[in-house]
Design a protein around this motif. Structure first.
Motif, PDB file in Angstrom:
ATOM      1  N   GLU A 190       0.858  -1.180   0.000  1.00 21.08           N
ATOM      2  CA  GLU A 190       0.000   0.000   0.000  1.00 21.08           C
ATOM      3  C   GLU A 190       0.895   1.232   0.000  1.00 21.08           C
ATOM      4  OE1 GLU A 190      -2.667  -0.129   3.266  1.00 21.08           O
ATOM      5  OE2 GLU A 190      -4.069  -1.502   2.275  1.00 21.08           O
ATOM      6  N   ASP A 243       0.812   5.021   0.515  1.00 25.27           N
ATOM      7  CA  ASP A 243      -0.056   6.040   1.099  1.00 25.27           C
ATOM      8  C   ASP A 243      -1.507   5.576   1.145  1.00 25.27           C
ATOM      9  OD1 ASP A 243       2.055   7.762   1.552  1.00 25.27           O
ATOM     10  OD2 ASP A 243       1.843   8.796  -0.360  1.00 25.27           O
ATOM     11  N   ARG A 249       5.492  -1.176   8.177  1.00 22.01           N
ATOM     12  CA  ARG A 249       5.234   0.147   7.607  1.00 22.01           C
ATOM     13  C   ARG A 249       6.553   0.920   7.569  1.00 22.01           C
ATOM     14  NH1 ARG A 249       0.687  -1.112  10.580  1.00 22.01           N
ATOM     15  NH2 ARG A 249      -1.315  -0.749   9.524  1.00 22.01           N
ATOM     16  N   ASP A 250       6.985   1.272   6.370  1.00 21.63           N
ATOM     17  CA  ASP A 250       8.252   1.976   6.201  1.00 21.63           C
ATOM     18  C   ASP A 250       8.030   3.241   5.384  1.00 21.63           C
ATOM     19  OD1 ASP A 250       9.676  -0.034   7.550  1.00 21.63           O
ATOM     20  OD2 ASP A 250       9.880  -1.212   5.710  1.00 21.63           O
ATOM     21  N   THR A 251       8.865   4.231   5.657  1.00 23.41           N
ATOM     22  CA  THR A 251       8.812   5.481   4.902  1.00 23.41           C
ATOM     23  C   THR A 251       9.894   5.452   3.823  1.00 23.41           C
ATOM     24  OG1 THR A 251       7.981   6.704   6.805  1.00 23.41           O
ATOM     25  CG2 THR A 251       8.976   7.990   5.021  1.00 23.41           C
ATOM     26  N   THR A 279       3.087   0.248   3.179  1.00 21.09           N
ATOM     27  CA  THR A 279       2.675  -0.826   4.087  1.00 21.09           C
ATOM     28  C   THR A 279       2.746  -2.131   3.318  1.00 21.09           C
ATOM     29  OG1 THR A 279       1.182   0.680   5.243  1.00 21.09           O
ATOM     30  CG2 THR A 279       0.861  -1.673   5.596  1.00 21.09           C
ATOM     31  N   ARG A 296       4.654   6.618   2.338  1.00 15.95           N
ATOM     32  CA  ARG A 296       4.567   5.580   3.364  1.00 15.95           C
ATOM     33  C   ARG A 296       4.068   4.287   2.723  1.00 15.95           C
ATOM     34  NH1 ARG A 296       5.452   5.553   8.504  1.00 15.95           N
ATOM     35  NH2 ARG A 296       4.420   4.136   9.960  1.00 15.95           N
TER      36      ARG A 296
END
Length: 853
Positions: free
Chosen positions: A574, A576, A638-640, A632, A630
């Motif tokens: 995912e 954002d 969850r990583d930026t 997922t 962001r």
């Protein structure tokens, strides 16, 4: 009203042949529609039963709660669950048994060395569950796998691959694994789940080859103890499950599976057939209307006498509609029986062509019978309505005149209305495909264009028949001239007869143009985006195939002939909050092998926290270089990520690119969809391809193709689609031919005296047959030419509408060879339709024909 009924019945008895073509047109259209509906209901019921039988012992399924779904996919990707949960689940009161269910992609190689399946339906592999009630597959022969390398396969897969117990073959996972078949299995009492292939392995092998690491499973299957219901079991399981994991009942799981089959295959398949049923019925409408229009015109004096004797307009109209009602009900009822026969035939045919039609009786629902019956009656009555009204308007004084066929078709009003509709169609269509892209506007313009063609038909038929039939005067002399004049007698009749064939040819032309455009688009995409010399791929469409080993690109890169080899893997995440497909690759090698257009930023430093996206996606998401996004992943992480590059083109590279290092912590079963290879200067394509093929043979022997071969194979599914389309449209063309034959037969009846006079003044039987046949060919030629023009226009509209709705640029292509074949088939069809009427005309007794009123 009783008098009208008696009159209609006596007329039908006296003129049964007049309505034979109408009867057949309604019969075929209703039979196809009813057969489609019955077959759809039977397939749904069969799959429901199959899944119900296969999963009857599973009372609950424990799985990840969230799923990431990318655009165009109905089934999302879920995070694996920890197999340690099995012990926790087994301790819940009311649980009789629990087992991990590991699933992934795995494609078996048949005895001939070719992969089995992969052209659409999934090719699955997983662990063999020892508990027979939790395992949807049942062991039919042999035994369960016990040691590494032993597998059970479903019997349908073994039959298609000519494999048997004891055989050793290769399973692509996608890394090639040598396996020995020790058992054959069934699914829900069938040899397999449609064309889906399944290979059951030991738990350790499944963890090794189908997951990112040990201790992961797709789900956990749970069986309840005596007296515990499914919902009660789920309620007991829910409190002990960790966050992000859910339990659903076995019934809910079964419904999800059947819904998946329904949405991915059955709904599309039945909708596809229903569209062609609609085309067939539309063609039938023209044929039916033409038949009643001619019959009413021929009975002008008869209707006038009835009016002179006191019959009211309503009674004459009712008599004509009663005739139509009798034909409609009789033909539609026969069509229902024919539809059931079609469905029964398909139930036998499907297994013969490799598609297991679920066993069981045909499911004949109320809707499947009522709807085709109603459609058949409405189509027939609607087609006969205008001729019936025209019959009621017959003046009593017409009894004193000679019967004349209506020749008011080529009126000025019709030309003005038709021209206005054509102008409106062009304006709406151009607006919908060029100015303000809209599928609805394009569709409205296409329907208006069809209406314009129908309205302008009588106006255009006079000029068209003169032009098309011009050479007949020189080639066939008096016979050709008479045939042309006969076709010119009634522009409305000629246009109505040709309209049925025009629609059939237009739909054929539409799909031919669209198919050629898809091929041209694929070739354009490969030529523009793919700068490599050869491509290694596993050609497939749909969910089939196992992909390519991620190690293949590295092995090919080490060849002395190779400059760059880059593998394109696939991931999902995912971005954002929106599910997106990710391309997992080496960005630098990607840039050297694919044309990415203008690149802003740098692809060299994506690292483990950088992402590259296309310009279109950047605009949609409101992102540019340096912005944060962001992500997922399916494992819940969850990583930026930082947008470090924005590139122009996306056809083969995808919209989102990350490195393999960034994907590695979140991967499941890793595979590549394509390996693109560029050779060093001086290396010929033949030598380089041979070197790559030797390496590819060690990784499951995937296909190695040149750029042109890859473009052609990528469009291979289009030819399969067109073959099916042509087969289905044969019904519409057949109905159109019946319409032409019926019109000619009625016209011969009308011209009996004239034909007798021609024979009396010296025309031979062979000349008379030729005259009728050439008249049929001229009508068919007019319909074919109009259908080609309309179909090419609608094909252009469809291509442009698809272009506006897609991120990819569609190319418009008109295939001259295929369209020439369509034209020749249309002309041959006209000649064929004229054979029987020509024979009947030639058999007329000369003296009786001259004496006919």
């Amino acid at each position: 009203m009783n008098a009208s009924v008696r009159l209609s019945v006596s007329s039908l008895r006296a003129h049964k042949r007049r309505f034979a073509g109408t009867f057949l047109a309604v019969f075929l259209g209703v039979a196809f529609l009813a057969g489609t509906l019955v077959m759809g209901d039977t397939l749904r019921a069969g799959f429901d039963t199959m899944f119900g039988n296969a999963t009857s012992g599973t009372d609950a399924v424990v799985r990840s709660a969230g799923a990431i779904t990318t655009p165009g996919e109905s089934q999302g990707v879920r995070e694996p669950v920890d197999t340690d949960l099995v012990r926790t689940v087994e301790q819940v009161p009311g649980v009789a048994a629990a087992a991990p269910d590991i699933q992934g992609a795995g494609q078996l190689i048949g005895a001939d060395g070719k992969p089995i399946g992969g052209q659409g339906p999934p090719t699955l592999a997983g662990n063999w569950i020892d508990d027979p009630e939790l395992n949807p597959y049942r062991l039919a022969e042999g035994r369960a796998p016990k040691q590494s390398g032993e597998v059970v396969v479903n019997r349908g897969t073994a039959d298609r691959g000519h494999l048997k117990i004891g055989d050793t073959t290769v399973l692509r996972t996608p890394d090639p694994v040598e396996v020995t078949i020790v058992g054959l299995a069934t699914f829900g009492g069938e040899d397999g789940m449609a064309q889906v292939t399944f290979t059951g392995m030991t738990v350790s092998d499944a963890e090794k080859f189908l997951t990112a690491g040990p201790g992961e499973a797709s789900s956990i299957q749970v069986r309840a103890g005596p007296g515990v219901g499914q919902q009660e079991l789920v309620d007991r399981l829910t409190p002990v499950l960790p966050r992000g994991v859910e339990a659903i009942t076995g019934q809910e799981s079964t419904e999800e599976n059947t819904d998946m089959i329904s949405s991915q295959f059955l709904d599309i398949f039945t909708t596809f057939l229903l569209v062609f049923s609609g085309v067939a019925l539309l063609v039938a409408t023209f044929s039916i209307h033409n038949t009643f229009a001619i019959v009413v015109a021929q009975r002008t004096r008869e209707n006038a006498l009835l009016r002179a004797l006191g019959a009211s307009r309503r009674q004459v109209t009712a008599a004509t509609l009663t005739e139509a009602s009798v034909v409609a009900v009789t033909a539609s009822a026969a069509g229902l029986a024919g539809g059931i026969g079609i469905a029964a035939g398909l139930q036998v045919l499907f297994p013969a062509i490799g598609f297991p039609f679920p066993e069981g009786d045909l499911v004949i629902g109320v809707l499947s019978m009522v709807l085709p019956l109603a459609v058949g009656v409405i189509v027939c009555l609607g087609s006969a309505l205008l001729p019936a009204v025209r019959a009621g308007r017959t003046a009593p004084l017409a009894a004193l005149r000679e019967t004349a066929v209506d020749q008011s078709g080529a009126s000025r009003l019709r030309a003005v209305v038709g021209g206005g509709l054509a102008a409106l169609a062009v304006a709406v269509t151009l607006t919908g495909v060029l100015v303000s892209p809209s599928i609805w506007l394009a569709g409205a313009g296409s329907v208006t264009a069809l209406a314009a063609f129908v309205v302008l038909g009588p106006v255009a038929s006079t000029t068209a028949v003169r032009v098309i039939g011009g050479p007949l005067d020189r080639l066939r002399g008096v016979t050709g001239s008479l045939a042309r004049r006969n076709a010119l007698r009634s522009p409305r009749r000629t246009a109505a007869t040709a309209s049925a064939l025009m629609i059939g040819v237009a739909v054929v032309c539409l799909f031919t143009v669209f198919g050629a455009s898809l091929k041209a688009t694929m070739d354009q995409t490969v030529s523009r985006s793919f700068a490599g010399d050869v491509a290694v791929s596993t050609p497939s469409f749909g969910a089939g195939g196992s992909g390519l080993s991620p190690r293949l690109a590295g092995a090919v890169q080490r060849l002395p002939e190779v400059d760059t080899a880059v593998g394109l893997g696939r991931g999902v995440a995912e971005v954002d909050g929106k599910g997106r497909a990710l391309t997992v690759t080496d960005p630098l090698a990607l840039e050297r092998t694919f044309d990415l257009g203008k690149v802003r930023g740098s692809l060299s430093d994506l690292g483990t926290d950088g992402i590259a996206i296309t310009e279109k996606e950047a605009e949609k998401q409101g992102l540019t270089t340096g912005d944060k996004a962001r992500l997922t992943f399916t494992d819940g992480a969850r990583d930026t990520f930082t947008v470090r590059a924005v590139y122009g083109q996306s056809e083969l590279a995808g919209d989102y690119v990350i490195t393999r290092a960034a994907w590695a912590p979140h991967r499941t079963q890793d595979s590549d969809t394509l390996v693109a290879v560029s050779f060093k200067d001086g290396v010929s394509t033949g030598a380089g391809k041979a070197a790559v093929e030797k390496v590819a043979a060690r990784y499951g022997d995937p296909e190695v193709q040149t750029r042109d071969e890859y473009a052609q194979s990528s469009a291979g599914g289009i030819d399969m689609m067109l073959t099916l389309v042509y087969a289905l449209l044969a019904l519409a063309v057949l109905i159109a031919l019946l319409g032409i034959a019926n019109t000619l037969t009625l016209a011969i009846h009308e011209r009996t005296r004239e034909l007798g006079l021609l024979r009396a003044v010296g025309q031979t039987r062979s000349q008379l047959r030729a005259m009728v046949r050439w008249e049929s060919v001229l009508v068919a030629a007019f319909g074919t030419v109009g259908g080609l023009a309309l179909g090419a226009f609608l094909g252009w509209v469809l291509v442009k509408a698809s272009d506006g709705a897609s991120d990819s640029a569609f190319a418009f292509a008109v295939p001259p060879l295929q369209l020439t074949v369509v034209a020749l088939v249309g002309l041959a069809a006209g000649a064929l339709a004229g054979l029987r009427p020509a024979r009947r005309a030639a058999r007329l007794d000369v003296l009786r024909a001259i004496a006919t009123e």
